[in-house]
Design a protein around this motif. Structure first.
Motif, PDB file in Angstrom:
ATOM      1  N   ALA A  25     -15.292   1.113 -18.147  1.00  0.00           N
ATOM      2  CA  ALA A  25     -13.996   0.871 -17.511  1.00  0.00           C
ATOM      3  C   ALA A  25     -14.114  -0.031 -16.288  1.00  0.00           C
ATOM      4  CB  ALA A  25     -13.353   2.198 -17.114  1.00  0.00           C
ATOM      5  N   LEU A  33      -8.174  -3.052 -10.546  1.00  0.00           N
ATOM      6  CA  LEU A  33      -7.539  -1.867 -11.124  1.00  0.00           C
ATOM      7  C   LEU A  33      -6.996  -0.944 -10.044  1.00  0.00           C
ATOM      8  CD1 LEU A  33     -10.090  -0.705 -13.866  1.00  0.00           C
ATOM      9  CD2 LEU A  33      -7.985  -2.005 -14.191  1.00  0.00           C
ATOM     10  N   GLN A  64      -4.838   3.110 -13.278  1.00  0.00           N
ATOM     11  CA  GLN A  64      -5.359   2.309 -14.388  1.00  0.00           C
ATOM     12  C   GLN A  64      -6.783   2.734 -14.747  1.00  0.00           C
ATOM     13  OE1 GLN A  64      -4.556  -1.438 -12.423  1.00  0.00           O
ATOM     14  NE2 GLN A  64      -2.966  -1.960 -13.931  1.00  0.00           N
ATOM     15  N   ASN A  87      -6.569   5.956 -16.619  1.00  0.00           N
ATOM     16  CA  ASN A  87      -6.158   5.712 -18.006  1.00  0.00           C
ATOM     17  C   ASN A  87      -7.326   5.203 -18.846  1.00  0.00           C
ATOM     18  OD1 ASN A  87      -3.562   6.462 -17.270  1.00  0.00           O
ATOM     19  ND2 ASN A  87      -2.824   4.359 -17.120  1.00  0.00           N
ATOM     20  N   ARG A  88      -8.111   4.283 -18.281  1.00  0.00           N
ATOM     21  CA  ARG A  88      -9.245   3.719 -19.019  1.00  0.00           C
ATOM     22  C   ARG A  88     -10.332   4.751 -19.302  1.00  0.00           C
ATOM     23  NH1 ARG A  88     -11.151  -2.300 -17.134  1.00  0.00           N
ATOM     24  NH2 ARG A  88      -9.210  -3.372 -17.597  1.00  0.00           N
ATOM     25  N   THR A  89     -10.393   5.786 -18.485  1.00  0.00           N
ATOM     26  CA  THR A  89     -11.433   6.790 -18.662  1.00  0.00           C
ATOM     27  C   THR A  89     -10.918   8.078 -19.293  1.00  0.00           C
ATOM     28  OG1 THR A  89     -11.136   7.523 -16.370  1.00  0.00           O
ATOM     29  CG2 THR A  89     -12.871   5.894 -16.791  1.00  0.00           C
ATOM     30  N   ARG A 128     -13.872  -0.618  -8.498  1.00  0.00           N
ATOM     31  CA  ARG A 128     -12.522  -0.592  -9.085  1.00  0.00           C
ATOM     32  C   ARG A 128     -11.689  -1.759  -8.559  1.00  0.00           C
ATOM     33  NH1 ARG A 128      -8.015   1.041  -6.940  1.00  0.00           N
ATOM     34  NH2 ARG A 128      -8.939   2.330  -5.299  1.00  0.00           N
TER      35      ARG A 128
END
Length: 107
Positions: free
Chosen positions: A72, A34, A38, A41-43, A29
């Protein structure tokens, strides 16, 4: 022939191996810049608490979310799976190992 799940049924995770996988996820990450939120949110997660739990070794990455996390984190799913295996996350391992045989997508 022995089923792979039978072969691995005696393997258990422990706090140290879970923490090792958590460090892998945290490094992945951070390598792409990220925050936990974040990545959440991406997942498709509502908050970062699940990400924090994975990174601290308190929770595991569900096999059904492997592809989402791989995308992600800009990694290959197999890279996360192999790191997971080192942490003895058998659900993810079995999903990666057996899925190609169930779907006929062996490489």
């Amino acid at each position: 022939m022995m089923d792979i799940s039978e072969l691995l049924s005696g393997v258990e995770s422990n706090a140290e191996t879970k923490a090792e996988f958590g460090h892998f996820m945290k490094d992945a990450r951070r390598n792409i810049g990220l925050t936990q939120q974040q990545l959440a949110n991406r997942t498709g997660l509502n908050n970062a608490s699940f990400i924090a739990a994975i990174e601290s070794g308190k929770s595991r990455l569900p096999a059904e979310r492997l592809e989402l996390f791989a995308e992600a984190l800009e990694l290959e799913a197999r890279d996360i799976a192999w790191a997971s295996i080192k942490g003895w996350d058998m659900d993810t391992f079995l999903s990666v190992v057996t899925e190609p045989f169930r779907t006929g997508k062996q490489s």
